[in-house]
Motif scaffolding. Structure first.
Motif, PDB file in Angstrom:
ATOM      1  N   ARG A 122       0.443  -1.425   0.197  1.00 26.54           N
ATOM      2  CA  ARG A 122       0.194   0.272  -0.184  1.00 26.54           C
ATOM      3  C   ARG A 122       0.936   1.142   0.135  1.00 26.54           C
ATOM      4  NH1 ARG A 122      -4.114   1.565   4.582  1.00 26.54           N
ATOM      5  NH2 ARG A 122      -4.973   3.686   4.391  1.00 26.54           N
ATOM      6  N   VAL A 207       2.935   2.720   6.742  1.00 25.51           N
ATOM      7  CA  VAL A 207       3.188   2.474   8.448  1.00 25.51           C
ATOM      8  C   VAL A 207       2.218   3.104   9.756  1.00 25.51           C
ATOM      9  CG1 VAL A 207       5.386   2.083  10.250  1.00 25.51           C
ATOM     10  CG2 VAL A 207       5.504   2.071   7.609  1.00 25.51           C
ATOM     11  N   GLY A 208       1.983   2.334  10.035  1.00 22.61           N
ATOM     12  CA  GLY A 208       1.284   2.926  11.093  1.00 22.61           C
ATOM     13  C   GLY A 208       1.427   2.396  12.434  1.00 22.61           C
ATOM     14  N   VAL A 209       1.212   3.802  13.634  1.00 23.20           N
ATOM     15  CA  VAL A 209       1.441   3.231  15.249  1.00 23.20           C
ATOM     16  C   VAL A 209       0.458   4.336  15.593  1.00 23.20           C
ATOM     17  CG1 VAL A 209       3.283   6.016  15.511  1.00 23.20           C
ATOM     18  CG2 VAL A 209       3.305   2.958  16.705  1.00 23.20           C
ATOM     19  N   SER A 233       2.413  11.876  11.211  1.00 21.52           N
ATOM     20  CA  SER A 233       1.086  12.800  10.558  1.00 21.52           C
ATOM     21  C   SER A 233       0.792  14.094  11.217  1.00 21.52           C
ATOM     22  CB  SER A 233       0.100  11.531  10.021  1.00 21.52           C
ATOM     23  OG  SER A 233      -0.065  10.411  10.893  1.00 21.52           O
ATOM     24  N   PRO A 234       0.126  14.339  10.294  1.00 18.92           N
ATOM     25  CA  PRO A 234      -0.790  15.084  11.633  1.00 18.92           C
ATOM     26  C   PRO A 234      -2.030  14.624  11.506  1.00 18.92           C
ATOM     27  CG  PRO A 234      -0.201  16.051   8.940  1.00 18.92           C
ATOM     28  CD  PRO A 234      -0.018  15.215   9.203  1.00 18.92           C
ATOM     29  N   ASN A 235      -2.277  13.936  10.439  1.00 18.65           N
ATOM     30  CA  ASN A 235      -3.831  12.624  10.700  1.00 18.65           C
ATOM     31  C   ASN A 235      -3.253  11.551  11.145  1.00 18.65           C
ATOM     32  OD1 ASN A 235      -2.191  12.428   7.925  1.00 18.65           O
ATOM     33  ND2 ASN A 235      -4.656  12.257   7.158  1.00 18.65           N
ATOM     34  N   LYS A 237      -5.843   8.540  13.168  1.00 15.55           N
ATOM     35  CA  LYS A 237      -7.227   7.602  13.420  1.00 15.55           C
ATOM     36  C   LYS A 237      -7.182   8.210  15.283  1.00 15.55           C
ATOM     37  CE  LYS A 237      -8.494   3.607  11.687  1.00 15.55           C
ATOM     38  NZ  LYS A 237      -7.755   2.203  11.203  1.00 15.55           N
TER      39      LYS A 237
ATOM     40  N   THR B   4      -8.263   4.245   6.492  1.00 17.65           N
ATOM     41  CA  THR B   4      -8.259   5.170   6.245  1.00 17.65           C
ATOM     42  C   THR B   4      -7.528   5.654   6.822  1.00 17.65           C
ATOM     43  OG1 THR B   4      -9.377   5.851   8.498  1.00 17.65           O
ATOM     44  CG2 THR B   4     -11.055   5.607   6.489  1.00 17.65           C
ATOM     45  N   LEU B   5      -5.971   5.622   7.114  1.00 20.41           N
ATOM     46  CA  LEU B   5      -4.932   5.883   8.363  1.00 20.41           C
ATOM     47  C   LEU B   5      -4.010   7.057   7.513  1.00 20.41           C
ATOM     48  CD1 LEU B   5      -3.552   5.910  10.646  1.00 20.41           C
ATOM     49  CD2 LEU B   5      -2.594   4.236  10.344  1.00 20.41           C
ATOM     50  N   HIS B   6      -4.166   6.461   6.115  1.00 20.35           N
ATOM     51  CA  HIS B   6      -2.740   6.946   5.165  1.00 20.35           C
ATOM     52  C   HIS B   6      -3.203   8.340   4.381  1.00 20.35           C
ATOM     53  CE1 HIS B   6      -0.395   4.600   7.170  1.00 20.35           C
ATOM     54  NE2 HIS B   6      -1.326   3.290   6.759  1.00 20.35           N
ATOM     55  N   ARG B   7      -3.793   8.909   4.131  1.00 19.94           N
ATOM     56  CA  ARG B   7      -4.463  10.108   3.663  1.00 19.94           C
ATOM     57  C   ARG B   7      -3.763  10.715   3.658  1.00 19.94           C
ATOM     58  NH1 ARG B   7     -10.147   8.260   3.657  1.00 19.94           N
ATOM     59  NH2 ARG B   7     -11.529  10.304   2.727  1.00 19.94           N
ATOM     60  N   GLN B   8      -3.291  11.424   2.407  1.00 21.76           N
ATOM     61  CA  GLN B   8      -1.862  12.406   2.441  1.00 21.76           C
ATOM     62  C   GLN B   8      -3.150  13.584   1.484  1.00 21.76           C
ATOM     63  OE1 GLN B   8       1.146  10.654  -0.288  1.00 21.76           O
ATOM     64  NE2 GLN B   8       1.696   9.663   1.456  1.00 21.76           N
ATOM     65  N   SER B 132       0.012   8.056  10.884  1.00 23.38           N
ATOM     66  CA  SER B 132       1.078   7.221  10.199  1.00 23.38           C
ATOM     67  C   SER B 132       2.432   7.429  10.130  1.00 23.38           C
ATOM     68  CB  SER B 132       0.563   7.771   8.446  1.00 23.38           C
ATOM     69  OG  SER B 132       1.498   7.247   7.603  1.00 23.38           O
ATOM     70  N   GLY B 134       3.959   7.206   7.401  1.00 24.18           N
ATOM     71  CA  GLY B 134       4.294   7.755   5.732  1.00 24.18           C
ATOM     72  C   GLY B 134       4.416   6.086   5.498  1.00 24.18           C
ATOM     73  N   THR B 152      -5.061   7.858  -1.689  1.00 18.41           N
ATOM     74  CA  THR B 152      -5.080   7.220  -0.427  1.00 18.41           C
ATOM     75  C   THR B 152      -6.237   7.551   0.310  1.00 18.41           C
ATOM     76  OG1 THR B 152      -4.195   9.969   0.328  1.00 18.41           O
ATOM     77  CG2 THR B 152      -2.475   7.568  -0.021  1.00 18.41           C
ATOM     78  N   GLY B 155      -8.584   3.121   1.182  1.00 17.89           N
ATOM     79  CA  GLY B 155      -7.413   2.505   1.436  1.00 17.89           C
ATOM     80  C   GLY B 155      -7.619   1.451   1.285  1.00 17.89           C
ATOM     81  N   GLY B 222       1.335  12.674   5.508  1.00 15.72           N
ATOM     82  CA  GLY B 222       0.177  13.229   6.204  1.00 15.72           C
ATOM     83  C   GLY B 222       0.478  14.608   5.321  1.00 15.72           C
TER      84      GLY B 222
END
Lengths: 252, 224
Positions: A122, A207-209, A233-235, A237, B4-8, B132, B134, B152, B155, B222
């Motif tokens: 992805r 990658v997510g944390v 990221s600024p955004n 969940k 929905t996590l990796h929206r840029q 995210s 990235g 993005t 997802g 992001g």
């Protein structure tokens, strides 16, 4: 994926190696129901006069594409790529898991713990299981706790080495998520391992944390990620914590 | 699913992109959740989301899916989502969901600071959060960042790079309006997380600023 093309006779062909069986072509395209010979004849006639027909993009004049009946191991492609297919290992559609989405009622991630979601393929490129295995093998020496309700976890045959089941390595999926639970302080160590292996695969990784917030709403993992030198990221969940019955942090 | 996590995108663009969705856990709050999920959808519908759907049935932007039909077929454990294009509306939705006290796990994807502020105003403290980090790996294989902004938003990866390029090209040649092209992309997204209003705004921006100007690929999480 660019898996569909026209052959020398003008017929649609699907590159079976590249196709991830997401079935988007079948779901989105409306079948106009014309006979193939008729459509080809019209196209040839138009082509002769250097003309073309600009059809709507969500139309298939002949309904040419039909999802095939899949067997193991190719069925993995649909299970990981088609969001409407329920994965037998998790009982939910798609390749994902609950991660923090129900953390308020399950306590999956507790204070001091972090969830790492490593999604190989992805965005948009897809990944073969041989690439997913490379990432799993790079992380295995760190002895992570694999999320049990994750569909990739079910395909790992040896958790000590990260080796995956035989016969699946040449299957391609739109993406697959390795999901781990680790102590917060180990975030830098795992990110460094990912840093190394990212150059050994010919696809991308998202990658997510995640973590349980502190009582004042502060995100505990931010400090550890920043210490390790990675941007956040600024955004993202947010689980609002409205689920009931609420999981007690000291509960079972 | 981290769908929905990796929206840029640029911060200003992400300010118009909030997805609220419900989730349940087996043995905790899944059993008997269907009616509550319907109520969640009814509440969201009152505030005119730009997209809604659930991954089993599809989104309301697909040709054969109507809102009432979507509700009728929902079962226990359905993951339902609605997309809102501004934070003020989202604030109202959150407050009404708190009053409704459905007991479902409710999550929001969007700018974390703004969502936290929404929680504060509504008198709650967020429970868990996810960032995210990235895109890693072979980023040289990715298309321009403008294409990534559209891609993005789904997802599950159902809005392909090729389709996005095609839609941008159709708008550039004035064969489709930004609204039509955005709708076409949204139809591919099965779970209803794609934001057609933001996609239309991105296409409008391209019409005024230029098409596919960026050579940057991948980028920081992001924001680019």
């Amino acid at each position: 994926m660019g898996a569909i093309s026209l052959d020398a006779d003008g017929k649609s062909v699907v590159n079976q190696d590249e196709c991830v069986e997401c079935a988007t072509c079948h779901r989105v395209l409306k079948n106009e129901g014309y006979p193939p010979w008729f459509v080809r004849a019209i196209r040839k006639a138009l082509f002769f006069f250097k003309l073309g027909h600009l059809a709507d993009f969500d139309l298939c004049p002949t309904g040419a594409l039909t999802p095939p009946e899949l067997t193991w191991p190719r069925i993995l492609r649909a299970q990981f790529s088609n969001p409407t297919v329920v994965h037998p290992g998790t009982g939910v559609p798609g390749r994902g898991t609950d991660e923090i989405k129900s953390n308020d009622v399950t306590g999956r991630l507790r204070q001091g713990e972090a969830g790492l979601v490593i999604e190989i393929g992805r965005p948009g490129l897809g990944a073969f299981f041989r690439e997913i295995e490379k990432v799993a093998m790079a992380l295995a020496p760190l002895a992570p706790l694999y999320e049990q309700e994750n569909p990739v976890t079910h395909l790992i045959s040896d958790f000590k080495t990260g080796k995956m089941k035989n016969g699946i390595l040449d299957e391609k999926v739109i993406s697959a998520i390795i999901e781990l639970k680790i102590g917060m302080e180990r975030i830098p160590e795992f990110l460094r391992a990912l840093e190394k292996v990212q150059h050994e695969i010919d696809t991308v990784i998202s990658v997510g944390v995640a973590s349980r917030c502190l009582p004042d709403g502060t995100i505990a993992h931010e400090e550890w990620v920043q210490k390790a030198g990675y941007p956040l990221s600024p955004n993202g969940k947010t689980n609002l914590g409205l689920g009931k019955p609420r999981f007690g942090e000291d509960g079972p | 699913m981290t769908n929905t996590l990796h929206r840029q995108g640029e911060i200003e663009s992400l300010k118009h992109d909030y997805i609220i969705f419900v989730h349940t856990a087996k043995g905790r709050n899944r059993e008997g959740s269907a009616e509550k999920t319907r109520e969640f959808m009814r509440i969201c519908k009152q505030y005119q989301p730009v997209n809604m759907g659930d991954v089993k049935q599809g989104s309301v932007l697909q040709d054969d899916i109507a809102f009432e039909g979507l509700l009728a077929t929902m079962g226990d454990g359905t993951v339902a989502a609605a997309v809102f294009a501004d934070i003020d509306t989202l604030q109202e939705v959150i407050e009404e969901l708190i009053r409704a006290d459905l007991g479902l796990c409710i999550n929001i994807s969007g700018l974390l600071d703004e969502v936290r502020e929404c929680c504060r105003k509504a008198g709650i403290t967020r429970h868990s959060a996810e960032h995210s980090l990235g895109i890693w790996g072979a980023k040289d294989r990715l298309p321009e960042r403008e294409v990534m902004e559209f891609n993005t938003m789904c997802g599950h990866g159902m809005v392909s790079f090729n389709l996005i390029r095609k839609m941008i090209e159709q708008v550039r040649l004035r064969r489709m309006t930004p609204k039509q092209a955005a709708r076409m992309m949204a139809k591919c997204c099965e779970c209803g997380a794609f934001n057609p209003a933001r996609a239309e705004a991105l296409l409008d921006r391209m019409c005024s600023r230029g098409f596919l100007r960026s050579a940057a690929r991948g980028g920081a999480p992001g924001i680019f």
